[in-house]
Design a protein around this motif. Sequence first.
Motif, PDB file in Angstrom:
ATOM      1  N   TYR A  12      41.160  38.236  48.449  1.00 56.29           N
ATOM      2  CA  TYR A  12      40.046  37.813  47.554  1.00 56.29           C
ATOM      3  C   TYR A  12      39.450  39.111  46.859  1.00 56.29           C
ATOM      4  O   TYR A  12      39.097  39.441  45.466  1.00 56.29           O
ATOM      5  N   ARG A  13      39.215  40.409  47.392  1.00 55.07           N
ATOM      6  CA  ARG A  13      38.746  41.632  46.779  1.00 55.07           C
ATOM      7  C   ARG A  13      39.842  42.225  45.857  1.00 55.07           C
ATOM      8  O   ARG A  13      39.202  42.432  44.778  1.00 55.07           O
ATOM      9  N   GLU A  14      40.879  41.944  46.159  1.00 57.58           N
ATOM     10  CA  GLU A  14      41.921  42.366  45.141  1.00 57.58           C
ATOM     11  C   GLU A  14      41.852  41.569  43.987  1.00 57.58           C
ATOM     12  O   GLU A  14      42.014  41.964  42.721  1.00 57.58           O
ATOM     13  N   ALA A  15      41.896  40.456  44.052  1.00 58.84           N
ATOM     14  CA  ALA A  15      41.850  39.299  43.036  1.00 58.84           C
ATOM     15  C   ALA A  15      40.811  39.681  41.996  1.00 58.84           C
ATOM     16  O   ALA A  15      40.634  39.708  40.857  1.00 58.84           O
ATOM     17  N   LYS A  16      39.424  39.688  42.779  1.00 49.84           N
ATOM     18  CA  LYS A  16      38.230  39.956  42.119  1.00 49.84           C
ATOM     19  C   LYS A  16      38.212  41.259  41.321  1.00 49.84           C
ATOM     20  O   LYS A  16      37.922  41.318  40.023  1.00 49.84           O
ATOM     21  N   GLU A  17      38.933  42.321  41.832  1.00 49.73           N
ATOM     22  CA  GLU A  17      39.159  43.700  41.041  1.00 49.73           C
ATOM     23  C   GLU A  17      39.869  43.511  39.989  1.00 49.73           C
ATOM     24  O   GLU A  17      39.698  44.039  38.931  1.00 49.73           O
ATOM     25  N   GLU A  18      41.065  42.707  40.086  1.00 52.81           N
ATOM     26  CA  GLU A  18      42.069  42.698  39.185  1.00 52.81           C
ATOM     27  C   GLU A  18      41.174  41.817  37.930  1.00 52.81           C
ATOM     28  O   GLU A  18      41.644  42.022  36.586  1.00 52.81           O
ATOM     29  N   GLY A  19      40.563  40.869  38.262  1.00 54.26           N
ATOM     30  CA  GLY A  19      39.726  40.093  37.189  1.00 54.26           C
ATOM     31  C   GLY A  19      38.883  40.766  36.542  1.00 54.26           C
ATOM     32  O   GLY A  19      38.650  40.607  35.271  1.00 54.26           O
ATOM     33  N   LEU A  20      38.022  41.571  37.221  1.00 52.16           N
ATOM     34  CA  LEU A  20      37.162  42.717  36.724  1.00 52.16           C
ATOM     35  C   LEU A  20      38.037  43.716  35.546  1.00 52.16           C
ATOM     36  O   LEU A  20      37.248  43.636  34.548  1.00 52.16           O
ATOM     37  N   LYS A  21      38.971  43.933  35.896  1.00 51.67           N
ATOM     38  CA  LYS A  21      39.791  45.199  35.324  1.00 51.67           C
ATOM     39  C   LYS A  21      40.105  44.283  34.140  1.00 51.67           C
ATOM     40  O   LYS A  21      39.989  44.886  32.888  1.00 51.67           O
ATOM     41  N   GLN A  22      40.736  43.147  34.165  1.00 51.66           N
ATOM     42  CA  GLN A  22      41.165  42.232  32.966  1.00 51.66           C
ATOM     43  C   GLN A  22      40.033  41.955  31.976  1.00 51.66           C
ATOM     44  O   GLN A  22      40.021  41.954  30.665  1.00 51.66           O
ATOM     45  N   GLY A  23      38.978  41.659  32.544  1.00 53.85           N
ATOM     46  CA  GLY A  23      37.350  41.579  31.824  1.00 53.85           C
ATOM     47  C   GLY A  23      37.150  43.077  30.833  1.00 53.85           C
ATOM     48  O   GLY A  23      36.823  42.624  29.789  1.00 53.85           O
ATOM     49  N   ARG A  24      37.219  43.982  31.646  1.00 51.56           N
ATOM     50  CA  ARG A  24      37.090  45.370  30.764  1.00 51.56           C
ATOM     51  C   ARG A  24      37.915  45.420  29.683  1.00 51.56           C
ATOM     52  O   ARG A  24      37.452  45.994  28.590  1.00 51.56           O
ATOM     53  N   GLU A  25      39.275  45.084  29.989  1.00 53.23           N
ATOM     54  CA  GLU A  25      40.317  45.479  29.095  1.00 53.23           C
ATOM     55  C   GLU A  25      40.092  44.374  27.739  1.00 53.23           C
ATOM     56  O   GLU A  25      40.166  44.668  26.597  1.00 53.23           O
ATOM     57  N   GLN A  26      39.629  43.212  28.006  1.00 51.62           N
ATOM     58  CA  GLN A  26      39.403  42.197  27.094  1.00 51.62           C
ATOM     59  C   GLN A  26      38.023  42.763  26.107  1.00 51.62           C
ATOM     60  O   GLN A  26      38.252  42.621  25.136  1.00 51.62           O
TER      61      GLN A  26
END
Length: 71
Positions: A12-26
């Motif tokens: 869950y933590r890794e998925a959340k971090e990946e989602g945040l990272k993708q959001g920042r890139e977007q």
Amino acid sequence: MFEIKLQETRIYREAKEEGLKQGREQAKLELLPRFLAYGISIEEVAQLLDLTIEQVKQVRLATEQESSTST
């Protein structure tokens, strides 16, 4: 017996971090054309958004192509 909360799992933590990272890139990609429209140089945009000059040029080219095909 064992109570494991989803938020406590590594996956869950890794998925959340990946989602945040993708959001920042977007967000960076959405800001980039606006910065260029204000007359900020490619080099400055790259530095401000922590991107390479090549990445900025690619997004600029893609944005220009989108706007020329939509008119």
